[in-house]
Design an enzyme around this catalytic site. Structure first.
Site, PDB file in Angstrom:
ATOM      1  N   GLU A  18       0.836  -1.200   0.000  1.00  9.25           N
ATOM      2  CA  GLU A  18       0.000   0.000   0.000  1.00  9.25           C
ATOM      3  C   GLU A  18       0.869   1.247   0.000  1.00  9.25           C
ATOM      4  O   GLU A  18       1.847   1.341   0.747  1.00  9.25           O
ATOM      5  CB  GLU A  18      -0.912  -0.005   1.235  1.00  9.25           C
ATOM      6  CG  GLU A  18      -1.843   1.206   1.297  1.00  9.25           C
ATOM      7  CD  GLU A  18      -2.919   1.039   2.347  1.00  9.25           C
ATOM      8  OE1 GLU A  18      -3.615   0.000   2.320  1.00  9.25           O
ATOM      9  OE2 GLU A  18      -3.061   1.934   3.209  1.00  9.25           O
ATOM     10  N   ALA A  52      -8.943  12.291   3.087  1.00  7.19           N
ATOM     11  CA  ALA A  52     -10.245  12.655   3.633  1.00  7.19           C
ATOM     12  C   ALA A  52     -10.924  13.691   2.744  1.00  7.19           C
ATOM     13  O   ALA A  52     -10.323  14.685   2.347  1.00  7.19           O
ATOM     14  CB  ALA A  52     -10.086  13.203   5.046  1.00  7.19           C
ATOM     15  N   HIS A  78      -8.311   3.210  -3.351  1.00  8.48           N
ATOM     16  CA  HIS A  78      -9.168   3.469  -2.202  1.00  8.48           C
ATOM     17  C   HIS A  78     -10.232   4.504  -2.580  1.00  8.48           C
ATOM     18  O   HIS A  78     -10.033   5.329  -3.471  1.00  8.48           O
ATOM     19  CB  HIS A  78      -8.351   4.017  -1.039  1.00  8.48           C
ATOM     20  CG  HIS A  78      -7.402   3.025  -0.446  1.00  8.48           C
ATOM     21  ND1 HIS A  78      -7.062   3.026   0.886  1.00  8.48           N
ATOM     22  CD2 HIS A  78      -6.715   1.994  -0.994  1.00  8.48           C
ATOM     23  CE1 HIS A  78      -6.214   2.053   1.141  1.00  8.48           C
ATOM     24  NE2 HIS A  78      -5.974   1.420   0.001  1.00  8.48           N
ATOM     25  N   ASP A 110     -12.660   8.603   7.817  1.00  4.79           N
ATOM     26  CA  ASP A 110     -12.666   9.269   9.122  1.00  4.79           C
ATOM     27  C   ASP A 110     -13.146  10.706   8.997  1.00  4.79           C
ATOM     28  O   ASP A 110     -12.919  11.363   7.975  1.00  4.79           O
ATOM     29  CB  ASP A 110     -11.252   9.278   9.721  1.00  4.79           C
ATOM     30  CG  ASP A 110     -10.748   7.879  10.022  1.00  4.79           C
ATOM     31  OD1 ASP A 110     -11.571   7.032  10.415  1.00  4.79           O
ATOM     32  OD2 ASP A 110      -9.539   7.644   9.852  1.00  4.79           O
ATOM     33  N   ASP A 162     -19.403  -4.540  16.334  1.00  7.62           N
ATOM     34  CA  ASP A 162     -18.450  -4.293  15.258  1.00  7.62           C
ATOM     35  C   ASP A 162     -18.482  -5.428  14.236  1.00  7.62           C
ATOM     36  O   ASP A 162     -18.460  -5.188  13.023  1.00  7.62           O
ATOM     37  CB  ASP A 162     -17.043  -4.153  15.841  1.00  7.62           C
ATOM     38  CG  ASP A 162     -16.041  -3.709  14.795  1.00  7.62           C
ATOM     39  OD1 ASP A 162     -16.041  -2.514  14.443  1.00  7.62           O
ATOM     40  OD2 ASP A 162     -15.275  -4.563  14.324  1.00  7.62           O
ATOM     41  N   GLN A 180      -7.078  -3.569   9.900  1.00 11.52           N
ATOM     42  CA  GLN A 180      -6.224  -2.497  10.381  1.00 11.52           C
ATOM     43  C   GLN A 180      -5.102  -3.094  11.242  1.00 11.52           C
ATOM     44  O   GLN A 180      -5.125  -4.272  11.598  1.00 11.52           O
ATOM     45  CB  GLN A 180      -7.041  -1.500  11.193  1.00 11.52           C
ATOM     46  CG  GLN A 180      -8.034  -0.695  10.365  1.00 11.52           C
ATOM     47  CD  GLN A 180      -7.370   0.464   9.631  1.00 11.52           C
ATOM     48  OE1 GLN A 180      -6.154   0.585   9.598  1.00 11.52           O
ATOM     49  NE2 GLN A 180      -8.183   1.317   9.019  1.00 11.52           N
TER      50      GLN A 180
END
Length: 294
Positions: A18, A52, A78, A110, A162, A180
């Site tokens: 990544e 973001a 992404h 986020d 979750d 993550q």
């Protein structure tokens, strides 16, 4: 265009990498040097992150287009729902398809400025990652990934909740999930067990960061959302003043983690590279994950 799932159907484990989009020409030179250094090792796929609110959208599209057209690598882009209308999201997905990208990591994203702040959706946007998964799947023959959280998403009240939301993302059409950061192999394996116990057999991939400096250790702790185990800190913190020793021990720690995951049957190790190739190259060679010709 080959899909991520197709690349992970082999008999032996693979690795993926990544990167984040470059901020300036110097960053771009570093990124492409690293891409070219890792390309001969035949990673299963290469992903590029998305800032973001689309803050790095153009850089992501430009970089992922170069991967698709100028390398032998399988690209995954992404995409986040932060500060985007549905119309804007449809346009970005169309841009990805136009440059030959058929693998998308669909993330809610986020809140800008505060990853742990309250989520406020765009009035003409989406609220949940599962909605973004559905949108991507409705617009073409995409292979779609999602994020997973070994310790639970920061906004989830408990692990059962979750897990429920993660499974909903798979039910919406996601093909795989990337976990993550975490500290112990058991943390990832418990996540895998929770998903299986919920009646879902979706593919889960562990995310791994080479621990080369105290900064990467602190970044891992921050991104994981959980305190580091004492035994890990006892191995690394005493070496903080000795860069060479810290790096050597940190790569040993990560190699041991990866060896345990491979022994437990994971099909792929997803490396967060910070746009550098050397540490990832060293670890995957230790693990025997590179072709003989390389």
């Amino acid at each position: 265009m080959t899909s991520v799932i197709e690349r992970l159907r082999g008999d032996s484990p693979a690795f993926s990498i990544e990167f984040f989009p470059p901020r300036d020409p110097a960053d771009e030179a570093v990124l492409w040097r690293s891409v070219r250094e890792l390309e001969p090792l035949d990673p299963a796929y290469l992903s590029i992150t998305y800032g973001a609110g689309g803050s790095s959208r153009d850089g992501t599209i430009r970089s992922i287009a170069r991967v698709a057209t100028e390398t032998t690598l399988v690209p995954m882009a992404h995409l986040t729902a932060v500060d985007h209308t549905v119309a804007e999201l449809r346009n970005v997905i169309g841009w990805y398809a136009a440059v030959g990208v058929r693998n998308i990591l669909a993330l809610r994203g986020d809140p800008p400025g505060d990853p742990y702040g309250d989520w406020v959706p765009h009035p003409q946007g989406l609220c949940y990652a599962e909605e973004l998964v559905s949108l991507v799947r409705s617009l073409g023959d995409f292979c779609v990934g999602v994020s997973a959280f070994p310790y639970g998403h920061p906004r989830s009240p408990d692990l059962d909740t979750d897990t429920k939301y993660l499974v909903r993302k798979f039910r919406a059409g996601a093909d795989f999930g990337i976990a993550q950061l975490f500290f112990e192999a058991e943390d990832f394996l418990r996540l895998r067990d929770r998903v299986a116990a919920a009646g879902c057999d979706a593919l889960l991939i562990p995310g791994v960061m080479p621990l080369t400096t105290p900064r990467t250790l602190h970044t891992t702790i921050r991104l994981s959302g959980a305190p580091a185990p004492r035994r890990l800190l006892d191995r690394l913190e005493p070496l903080a003043g000795d860069p060479k020793a810290f790096r050597a021990e940190g790569l040993d720690v990560v190699t041991e983690l990866c060896e345990r995951l491979i022994a437990e049957g994971v099909p792929d190790l997803h490396f967060y590279t910070f746009n550098r190739a050397k540490a990832t190259r060293e670890v995957v060679r230790r693990l025997g994950l590179v072709p003989a010709r390389a």
